[in-house]
Design a protein around this motif. Structure first.
Motif, PDB file in Angstrom:
ATOM      1  N   ASN A 159       0.822  -1.210   0.000  1.00  0.00           N
ATOM      2  CA  ASN A 159       0.000   0.000   0.000  1.00  0.00           C
ATOM      3  C   ASN A 159       0.857   1.262   0.000  1.00  0.00           C
ATOM      4  OD1 ASN A 159      -2.442  -1.415   0.015  1.00  0.00           O
ATOM      5  ND2 ASN A 159      -2.433  -1.586   2.254  1.00  0.00           N
ATOM      6  N   THR A 160       1.935   1.237   0.784  1.00  0.00           N
ATOM      7  CA  THR A 160       2.843   2.388   0.817  1.00  0.00           C
ATOM      8  C   THR A 160       3.489   2.594  -0.535  1.00  0.00           C
ATOM      9  OG1 THR A 160       3.299   2.083   3.182  1.00  0.00           O
ATOM     10  CG2 THR A 160       4.886   3.380   1.913  1.00  0.00           C
ATOM     11  N   ARG A 161       3.948   1.503  -1.142  1.00  0.00           N
ATOM     12  CA  ARG A 161       4.560   1.614  -2.468  1.00  0.00           C
ATOM     13  C   ARG A 161       3.573   2.185  -3.486  1.00  0.00           C
ATOM     14  NH1 ARG A 161       5.978  -3.724  -1.683  1.00  0.00           N
ATOM     15  NH2 ARG A 161       4.791  -4.354  -3.542  1.00  0.00           N
ATOM     16  N   ALA A 162       2.358   1.683  -3.451  1.00  0.00           N
ATOM     17  CA  ALA A 162       1.352   2.136  -4.417  1.00  0.00           C
ATOM     18  C   ALA A 162       1.025   3.610  -4.214  1.00  0.00           C
ATOM     19  CB  ALA A 162       0.094   1.285  -4.290  1.00  0.00           C
ATOM     20  N   LEU A 163       0.881   4.022  -2.954  1.00  0.00           N
ATOM     21  CA  LEU A 163       0.548   5.406  -2.649  1.00  0.00           C
ATOM     22  C   LEU A 163       1.656   6.350  -3.100  1.00  0.00           C
ATOM     23  CD1 LEU A 163      -1.397   7.408  -1.245  1.00  0.00           C
ATOM     24  CD2 LEU A 163      -0.110   6.984   0.877  1.00  0.00           C
ATOM     25  N   LEU A 164       2.903   6.025  -2.715  1.00  0.00           N
ATOM     26  CA  LEU A 164       4.034   6.867  -3.103  1.00  0.00           C
ATOM     27  C   LEU A 164       4.232   6.861  -4.611  1.00  0.00           C
ATOM     28  CD1 LEU A 164       6.730   6.084  -0.377  1.00  0.00           C
ATOM     29  CD2 LEU A 164       5.326   8.120  -0.605  1.00  0.00           C
ATOM     30  N   GLY A 165       4.120   5.676  -5.199  1.00  0.00           N
ATOM     31  CA  GLY A 165       4.320   5.562  -6.637  1.00  0.00           C
ATOM     32  C   GLY A 165       3.314   6.393  -7.419  1.00  0.00           C
ATOM     33  N   HIS A 166       2.057   6.321  -7.021  1.00  0.00           N
ATOM     34  CA  HIS A 166       1.010   7.081  -7.705  1.00  0.00           C
ATOM     35  C   HIS A 166       1.241   8.587  -7.558  1.00  0.00           C
ATOM     36  CE1 HIS A 166      -2.932   8.080  -9.299  1.00  0.00           C
ATOM     37  NE2 HIS A 166      -3.196   8.797  -8.223  1.00  0.00           N
ATOM     38  N   TYR A 167       1.553   9.013  -6.340  1.00  0.00           N
ATOM     39  CA  TYR A 167       1.726  10.446  -6.082  1.00  0.00           C
ATOM     40  C   TYR A 167       2.929  10.993  -6.847  1.00  0.00           C
ATOM     41  CZ  TYR A 167       2.277  14.818  -3.492  1.00  0.00           C
ATOM     42  OH  TYR A 167       2.399  16.136  -3.148  1.00  0.00           O
ATOM     43  N   MET A 168       4.054  10.283  -6.789  1.00  0.00           N
ATOM     44  CA  MET A 168       5.260  10.769  -7.450  1.00  0.00           C
ATOM     45  C   MET A 168       5.123  10.726  -8.969  1.00  0.00           C
ATOM     46  SD  MET A 168       7.274  11.955  -5.231  1.00  0.00           S
ATOM     47  CE  MET A 168       7.579  11.899  -3.450  1.00  0.00           C
ATOM     48  N   THR A 169       4.373   9.764  -9.483  1.00  0.00           N
ATOM     49  CA  THR A 169       4.119   9.711 -10.922  1.00  0.00           C
ATOM     50  C   THR A 169       3.312  10.926 -11.370  1.00  0.00           C
ATOM     51  OG1 THR A 169       4.189   7.287 -10.946  1.00  0.00           O
ATOM     52  CG2 THR A 169       3.088   8.373 -12.798  1.00  0.00           C
ATOM     53  N   LEU A 170       2.312  11.299 -10.574  1.00  0.00           N
ATOM     54  CA  LEU A 170       1.514  12.483 -10.894  1.00  0.00           C
ATOM     55  C   LEU A 170       2.364  13.752 -10.862  1.00  0.00           C
ATOM     56  CD1 LEU A 170      -1.810  11.806  -8.911  1.00  0.00           C
ATOM     57  CD2 LEU A 170      -1.428  11.617 -11.385  1.00  0.00           C
ATOM     58  N   GLU A 171       3.435  13.722 -10.058  1.00  0.00           N
ATOM     59  CA  GLU A 171       4.310  14.892  -9.948  1.00  0.00           C
ATOM     60  C   GLU A 171       5.383  14.916 -11.032  1.00  0.00           C
ATOM     61  OE1 GLU A 171       4.047  17.513  -8.034  1.00  0.00           O
ATOM     62  OE2 GLU A 171       2.220  16.747  -7.089  1.00  0.00           O
ATOM     63  N   GLY A 172       5.331  13.948 -11.943  1.00  0.00           N
ATOM     64  CA  GLY A 172       6.230  13.991 -13.089  1.00  0.00           C
ATOM     65  C   GLY A 172       7.450  13.101 -13.010  1.00  0.00           C
ATOM     66  N   PHE A 173       7.518  12.236 -12.009  1.00  0.00           N
ATOM     67  CA  PHE A 173       8.649  11.321 -11.891  1.00  0.00           C
ATOM     68  C   PHE A 173       8.296   9.958 -12.499  1.00  0.00           C
ATOM     69  CE2 PHE A 173       9.095  14.272  -8.284  1.00  0.00           C
ATOM     70  CZ  PHE A 173      10.379  14.734  -8.510  1.00  0.00           C
ATOM     71  N   LYS A 190       7.557   8.201   9.677  1.00  0.00           N
ATOM     72  CA  LYS A 190       6.149   7.876   9.415  1.00  0.00           C
ATOM     73  C   LYS A 190       5.319   8.193  10.649  1.00  0.00           C
ATOM     74  CE  LYS A 190       7.169   3.991   6.307  1.00  0.00           C
ATOM     75  NZ  LYS A 190       6.977   2.535   6.105  1.00  0.00           N
ATOM     76  N   PRO A 191       4.076   8.618  10.489  1.00  0.00           N
ATOM     77  CA  PRO A 191       3.431   8.986   9.222  1.00  0.00           C
ATOM     78  C   PRO A 191       3.923  10.339   8.737  1.00  0.00           C
ATOM     79  CG  PRO A 191       1.945   9.429  11.041  1.00  0.00           C
ATOM     80  CD  PRO A 191       3.172   8.773  11.643  1.00  0.00           C
ATOM     81  N   PHE A 192       3.876  10.563   7.439  1.00  0.00           N
ATOM     82  CA  PHE A 192       4.341  11.813   6.863  1.00  0.00           C
ATOM     83  C   PHE A 192       3.337  12.296   5.824  1.00  0.00           C
ATOM     84  CE2 PHE A 192       6.191   8.215   4.633  1.00  0.00           C
ATOM     85  CZ  PHE A 192       5.796   8.456   3.325  1.00  0.00           C
ATOM     86  N   GLU A 193       3.417  13.568   5.518  1.00  0.00           N
ATOM     87  CA  GLU A 193       2.571  14.154   4.483  1.00  0.00           C
ATOM     88  C   GLU A 193       3.265  13.992   3.137  1.00  0.00           C
ATOM     89  OE1 GLU A 193      -0.421  15.386   4.856  1.00  0.00           O
ATOM     90  OE2 GLU A 193      -0.475  15.223   7.054  1.00  0.00           O
ATOM     91  N   LEU A 194       2.539  13.559   2.139  1.00  0.00           N
ATOM     92  CA  LEU A 194       3.127  13.362   0.820  1.00  0.00           C
ATOM     93  C   LEU A 194       3.767  14.631   0.253  1.00  0.00           C
ATOM     94  CD1 LEU A 194       0.482  10.984  -0.782  1.00  0.00           C
ATOM     95  CD2 LEU A 194       2.839  10.418  -0.188  1.00  0.00           C
ATOM     96  N   PRO A 195       3.128  15.812   0.398  1.00  0.00           N
ATOM     97  CA  PRO A 195       3.786  17.036  -0.100  1.00  0.00           C
ATOM     98  C   PRO A 195       5.130  17.292   0.580  1.00  0.00           C
ATOM     99  CG  PRO A 195       1.447  17.434   0.234  1.00  0.00           C
ATOM    100  CD  PRO A 195       1.738  16.092   0.841  1.00  0.00           C
ATOM    101  N   GLU A 196       5.239  16.955   1.873  1.00  0.00           N
ATOM    102  CA  GLU A 196       6.518  17.159   2.560  1.00  0.00           C
ATOM    103  C   GLU A 196       7.597  16.273   1.952  1.00  0.00           C
ATOM    104  OE1 GLU A 196       8.739  16.582   6.876  1.00  0.00           O
ATOM    105  OE2 GLU A 196       6.597  16.177   6.698  1.00  0.00           O
ATOM    106  N   LEU A 197       7.260  15.019   1.692  1.00  0.00           N
ATOM    107  CA  LEU A 197       8.230  14.125   1.071  1.00  0.00           C
ATOM    108  C   LEU A 197       8.642  14.654  -0.299  1.00  0.00           C
ATOM    109  CD1 LEU A 197       9.832  11.498   1.216  1.00  0.00           C
ATOM    110  CD2 LEU A 197       7.874  10.328   0.197  1.00  0.00           C
TER     111      LEU A 197
END
Length: 225
Positions: free
Chosen positions: A12-26, A101-108
């Motif tokens: 779940n962590t991988r999916a969440l981070l992966g989705h968010y960072m992909t949307l940010e252009g990575f 953890k826990p952390f905010e995705l924008p902070e990461l």
């Protein structure tokens, strides 16, 4: 496009981070454990790695040490442990940043972008720190019309710190990068050379500061304003 390696045994962590960072252009690649991450590092071009600390097979600290020895990329450790001793262990393993953890995705995301800014500083023959120019080709430091010629190891140590302002280097890492992996002396060599650099380049005159991070190592910072 920058490539991120996200390593966490929690899907779940991988999916969440992966989705968010992909949307940010990575462009994101994922590994579910340290051993899989090592294989990905060997077979792909990775620009930044995010490792969870608690993982089976190869834990995040060991993975961090391996990556720091073999690749010059920024590393962020993720962990639920927030004790000072845990953070110290992370930095001693070679991480550039440590996120609890826990952390905010924008902070990461902010931290990822900050590390890319540090690592993308031009690795040219000259490094500029305000009015100070470190000339690697001629092994000299220019401050206005003044030219200084520090002893070679002092110069190499200063250049290593100055190339990545704000990045924390452990003593062991500096020994390896400046003196070489076959150096037989102890880590006090780094302390002695840092002391000499501070005497040679007083912070109130030279525009940069070499900070001691107790129990870990050193980092160079350039004051602004």
């Amino acid at each position: 496009m920058k490539h991120l390696l996200i390593t966490d045994d929690d899907a779940n962590t991988r999916a969440l981070l992966g989705h968010y960072m992909t949307l940010e252009g990575f462009r994101v690649v994922e590994a579910q454990n340290g051993r899989e991450a090592i294989n990905m590092l060997k077979g792909r071009s990775i620009d930044l790695a995010i490792f969870d600390v608690m993982m089976p097979e190869v834990d995040g600290l060991t993975l961090c040490e391996y990556t720091r020895r073999n690749y010059d990329i920024p590393i962020i450790l993720l962990t639920a442990r927030d004790q000072l001793s845990d953070k110290e262990q992370g930095y001693l393993s070679g991480t550039d940043d440590y996120v609890t953890k826990p952390f905010e995705l924008p902070e990461l995301l902010f931290r990822v972008k900050a590390l890319f800014r540090r690592y993308s500083l031009p690795s040219s023959d000259k490094i500029r720190l305000n009015d100070v120019i470190i000339d690697r080709k001629n092994c000299e430091v220019r401050i206005g019309d003044e030219v200084l010629l520090p002893p070679m190891k002092e110069f190499e140590l200063l250049a290593q710190l100055a190339e990545y302002p704000g990045r924390l280097f452990s003593r062991d890492e500096l020994i390896r990068l400046v003196w070489g992996s076959d150096y037989v002396g102890d880590e006090r060599t780094v302390d002695v050379h840092i002391k000499r650099l501070r005497q040679r380049f007083p912070e109130h005159e030279r525009g940069f500061i070499i900070h001691t991070v107790r129990g870990i190592g050193y980092k160079l910072e350039v004051p602004t304003g």
